[in-house]
Write a protein that holds these residues in place. Structure first.
Motif, PDB file in Angstrom:
ATOM      1  N   ALA A 116       6.545   9.473   3.093  1.00  0.00           N
ATOM      2  CA  ALA A 116       5.711   8.342   3.767  1.00  0.00           C
ATOM      3  C   ALA A 116       3.892   8.452   4.124  1.00  0.00           C
ATOM      4  O   ALA A 116       4.307   6.838   3.445  1.00  0.00           O
ATOM      5  CB  ALA A 116       5.979   8.208   4.967  1.00  0.00           C
ATOM      6  N   GLY A 117       3.479   9.076   3.690  1.00  0.00           N
ATOM      7  CA  GLY A 117       2.048   9.247   3.525  1.00  0.00           C
ATOM      8  C   GLY A 117       1.878   8.760   2.203  1.00  0.00           C
ATOM      9  O   GLY A 117       0.792   7.952   1.753  1.00  0.00           O
ATOM     10  N   ILE A 118       2.440   9.859   1.166  1.00  0.00           N
ATOM     11  CA  ILE A 118       1.827   9.537  -0.621  1.00  0.00           C
ATOM     12  C   ILE A 118       2.798   8.119  -1.197  1.00  0.00           C
ATOM     13  O   ILE A 118       1.549   7.464  -1.338  1.00  0.00           O
ATOM     14  CB  ILE A 118       2.366  10.913  -1.243  1.00  0.00           C
ATOM     15  N   TYR A 119       3.596   8.265  -0.585  1.00  0.00           N
ATOM     16  CA  TYR A 119       4.254   6.205  -0.549  1.00  0.00           C
ATOM     17  C   TYR A 119       3.405   5.273  -0.588  1.00  0.00           C
ATOM     18  O   TYR A 119       3.217   4.257  -0.978  1.00  0.00           O
ATOM     19  CB  TYR A 119       5.887   6.293   0.024  1.00  0.00           C
ATOM     20  N   SER A 120       2.620   5.428   0.637  1.00  0.00           N
ATOM     21  CA  SER A 120       1.902   4.550   1.507  1.00  0.00           C
ATOM     22  C   SER A 120       0.686   4.335   0.773  1.00  0.00           C
ATOM     23  O   SER A 120      -0.581   2.986   0.282  1.00  0.00           O
ATOM     24  CB  SER A 120       1.247   4.570   3.355  1.00  0.00           C
ATOM     25  N   GLY A 121       0.261   5.446  -0.243  1.00  0.00           N
ATOM     26  CA  GLY A 121      -0.267   5.489  -0.877  1.00  0.00           C
ATOM     27  C   GLY A 121      -0.613   4.765  -2.165  1.00  0.00           C
ATOM     28  O   GLY A 121      -1.630   4.451  -3.247  1.00  0.00           O
ATOM     29  N   ARG A 123       2.009   3.427  -2.370  1.00  0.00           N
ATOM     30  CA  ARG A 123       2.315   1.468  -3.286  1.00  0.00           C
ATOM     31  C   ARG A 123       2.624   0.643  -1.451  1.00  0.00           C
ATOM     32  O   ARG A 123       2.590  -0.040  -0.314  1.00  0.00           O
ATOM     33  CB  ARG A 123       4.509   1.624  -2.806  1.00  0.00           C
ATOM     34  N   PRO A 124       0.967   0.233  -1.297  1.00  0.00           N
ATOM     35  CA  PRO A 124       0.414  -0.223   0.361  1.00  0.00           C
ATOM     36  C   PRO A 124       0.333  -1.145   0.438  1.00  0.00           C
ATOM     37  O   PRO A 124       1.152  -1.510   1.827  1.00  0.00           O
ATOM     38  CB  PRO A 124      -0.872   0.348  -0.290  1.00  0.00           C
ATOM     39  N   GLN A 125       1.150  -2.127   0.312  1.00  0.00           N
ATOM     40  CA  GLN A 125       1.610  -3.572   0.124  1.00  0.00           C
ATOM     41  C   GLN A 125       2.967  -3.302   0.498  1.00  0.00           C
ATOM     42  O   GLN A 125       3.850  -4.359   1.694  1.00  0.00           O
ATOM     43  CB  GLN A 125       2.091  -4.546  -1.572  1.00  0.00           C
ATOM     44  N   ARG A 126       3.703  -1.932   0.567  1.00  0.00           N
ATOM     45  CA  ARG A 126       5.252  -2.455   1.678  1.00  0.00           C
ATOM     46  C   ARG A 126       5.006  -1.545   2.737  1.00  0.00           C
ATOM     47  O   ARG A 126       6.240  -1.579   3.662  1.00  0.00           O
ATOM     48  CB  ARG A 126       6.573  -1.115   0.667  1.00  0.00           C
ATOM     49  N   VAL A 127       3.789  -0.991   2.659  1.00  0.00           N
ATOM     50  CA  VAL A 127       3.461  -0.771   4.370  1.00  0.00           C
ATOM     51  C   VAL A 127       3.406  -1.256   5.346  1.00  0.00           C
ATOM     52  O   VAL A 127       1.946  -0.861   4.891  1.00  0.00           O
ATOM     53  CB  VAL A 127       3.059   1.277   3.879  1.00  0.00           C
ATOM     54  N   SER A 128       3.330  -1.647   6.594  1.00  0.00           N
ATOM     55  CA  SER A 128       2.756  -1.921   7.292  1.00  0.00           C
ATOM     56  C   SER A 128       2.207  -1.298   8.118  1.00  0.00           C
ATOM     57  O   SER A 128       0.365  -1.562   9.097  1.00  0.00           O
ATOM     58  CB  SER A 128       3.451  -3.318   8.502  1.00  0.00           C
ATOM     59  N   LYS A 129       2.599  -0.391   9.072  1.00  0.00           N
ATOM     60  CA  LYS A 129       2.722   0.626   9.302  1.00  0.00           C
ATOM     61  C   LYS A 129       2.894   2.689   8.591  1.00  0.00           C
ATOM     62  O   LYS A 129       3.765   2.199   8.550  1.00  0.00           O
ATOM     63  CB  LYS A 129       2.122   0.246  11.097  1.00  0.00           C
ATOM     64  N   LEU A 130       1.745   2.793   9.000  1.00  0.00           N
ATOM     65  CA  LEU A 130       2.271   4.384   8.810  1.00  0.00           C
ATOM     66  C   LEU A 130       2.567   4.933   9.652  1.00  0.00           C
ATOM     67  O   LEU A 130       1.243   5.737  10.768  1.00  0.00           O
ATOM     68  CB  LEU A 130       1.687   4.930   7.202  1.00  0.00           C
ATOM     69  N   ILE A 131       3.397   6.193  10.662  1.00  0.00           N
ATOM     70  CA  ILE A 131       3.019   7.060  11.495  1.00  0.00           C
ATOM     71  C   ILE A 131       3.612   8.745  10.537  1.00  0.00           C
ATOM     72  O   ILE A 131       4.763   8.542  10.401  1.00  0.00           O
ATOM     73  CB  ILE A 131       3.963   6.969  12.619  1.00  0.00           C
ATOM     74  N   ALA A 132       3.019   9.456  10.924  1.00  0.00           N
ATOM     75  CA  ALA A 132       3.136  11.074  10.333  1.00  0.00           C
ATOM     76  C   ALA A 132       3.958  12.213  11.968  1.00  0.00           C
ATOM     77  O   ALA A 132       2.562  11.832  12.494  1.00  0.00           O
ATOM     78  CB  ALA A 132       2.271  11.522   9.871  1.00  0.00           C
ATOM     79  N   LEU A 133       4.670  12.051  12.213  1.00  0.00           N
ATOM     80  CA  LEU A 133       5.277  13.356  12.349  1.00  0.00           C
ATOM     81  C   LEU A 133       4.972  14.787  11.948  1.00  0.00           C
ATOM     82  O   LEU A 133       5.582  14.905  11.224  1.00  0.00           O
ATOM     83  CB  LEU A 133       6.919  13.455  13.526  1.00  0.00           C
ATOM     84  N   ASP A 134       3.198  15.602  12.603  1.00  0.00           N
ATOM     85  CA  ASP A 134       3.433  16.680  11.842  1.00  0.00           C
ATOM     86  C   ASP A 134       3.681  16.929  10.309  1.00  0.00           C
ATOM     87  O   ASP A 134       4.452  18.296  10.061  1.00  0.00           O
ATOM     88  CB  ASP A 134       4.222  17.918  12.125  1.00  0.00           C
TER      89      ASP A 134
END
Length: 296
Positions: A116-121, A123-134
């Motif tokens: 999720a984190g790498i994808y958010s960087g 394809r930033p236009q596809r992600v409104s908020k990012l939550i990473a659990l450990d």
């Protein structure tokens, strides 16, 4: 084992399959289809059902979407094995199939959080908020270990991976989960065992992930490349860490130095939890995530 019944979900998931680059990807969905979506990405050797405990604790109406990664749960196995980059392309396909044309919040645990984190960087236009659990990146691989690492990768392909151990009952599988995480209650362990296993032709049970997932990825981890992706994240980000001590804590600056790479990040630690913090403290984890989603 004492006579314990499995955890009873309060919110019932539906199942569907979507085509994912030639594989049939199994997806669990909870909640109204017209509600705000939240995509849940599971970790290694897990499946989408492992988010059930926090899904049950959300107060508002959400459309929870939890795919099983390739080779996990009820999703097809890939006979050619697994590369980390495949998960990025798979996620892109699943989002286009289920929530096309809009940016959506992603929440991922462990490996799912790394994706999720790498994808958010990327394809930033596809992600409104990012939550990473450990899931805050890995430590750098030691280049001197690369020959042995790749040798192991070749050996597993030639000789085959270690096969999953067979079990006679779900109770035995649940006991194995509790041995791994002593904070896990037996009712939840039974639920996870049932959702994360499959029956073999001989009637015995085994974990429902491809044994090839025990092989290392062919490409080693490079922190600098991960960090470059973190600097491209545009979405407000929540890093939710467990109570365990990780190897990242011994780096200069620890977790704070990694968080500084992200433009808009909030860090929160859930005390007295294992790596599976969403199993150990589901009420608190759900409360923190829901408050983050509601914030402007």
């Amino acid at each position: 084992m004492t006579d314990v019944t499995a955890y009873a979900p309060r919110k019932i998931a539906t199942s569907e399959f979507v085509d994912m680059r030639g594989l049939q990807c199994h997806v669990r969905r909870w909640g109204p289809r017209d509600a705000q979506p939240l995509v849940l990405l599971h970790g290694s050797r897990d499946c989408g059902a492992t988010f059930q405990f926090i899904v049950d604790e959300f107060v508002g109406d959400y459309q929870f979407i939890a795919p099983d990664w390739r080779g996990y749960g009820r999703t097809d196995w890939n006979p050619q094995g697994y590369w980390f980059q495949d998960y990025l392309a798979d996620l892109d396909i699943v989002l286009d199939a289920l929530v096309p044309g809009v940016s959506v919040p992603l929440a991922g645990h462990s490996m799912g959080g790394q994706v999720a984190g790498i994808y958010s960087g990327v394809r930033p236009q596809r992600v409104s908020k990012l939550i990473a659990l450990d899931a805050f990146g890995l430590v750098d691989s030691d280049p001197s270990e690369t020959p042995d690492y790749l040798g192991k990768w070749i050996r597993i392909w030639r000789e085959g991976p270690e096969q999953s151990r067979p079990y006679e009952t779900l109770a035995q599988m649940a006991e194995r989960l509790v041995q791994t995480n002593r904070r896990l209650t037996m009712d939840k362990a039974l639920f996870l065992a049932a959702e994360s296993s499959r029956q073999r032709p001989d009637g015995l049970l085994e974990w429902a992930f491809d044994p090839l997932h025990r092989a290392p990825f062919a490409v080693t981890h490079r922190k600098a490349e991960w960090a470059a992706c973190m600097t491209r994240i545009e979405a407000p980000t929540l890093w939710l860490s467990s109570g365990r001590v990780s190897r990242i804590d011994s780096e200069p600056g620890g977790l704070a130095a990694r968080a500084a790479l992200v433009k808009n990040v909030v860090c929160h630690k859930v005390e007295d939890t294992s790596h599976n913090l969403h199993h150990d403290r589901p009420v608190e984890v759900a409360r923190i995530i829901e408050a983050f989603l509601k914030a402007g």
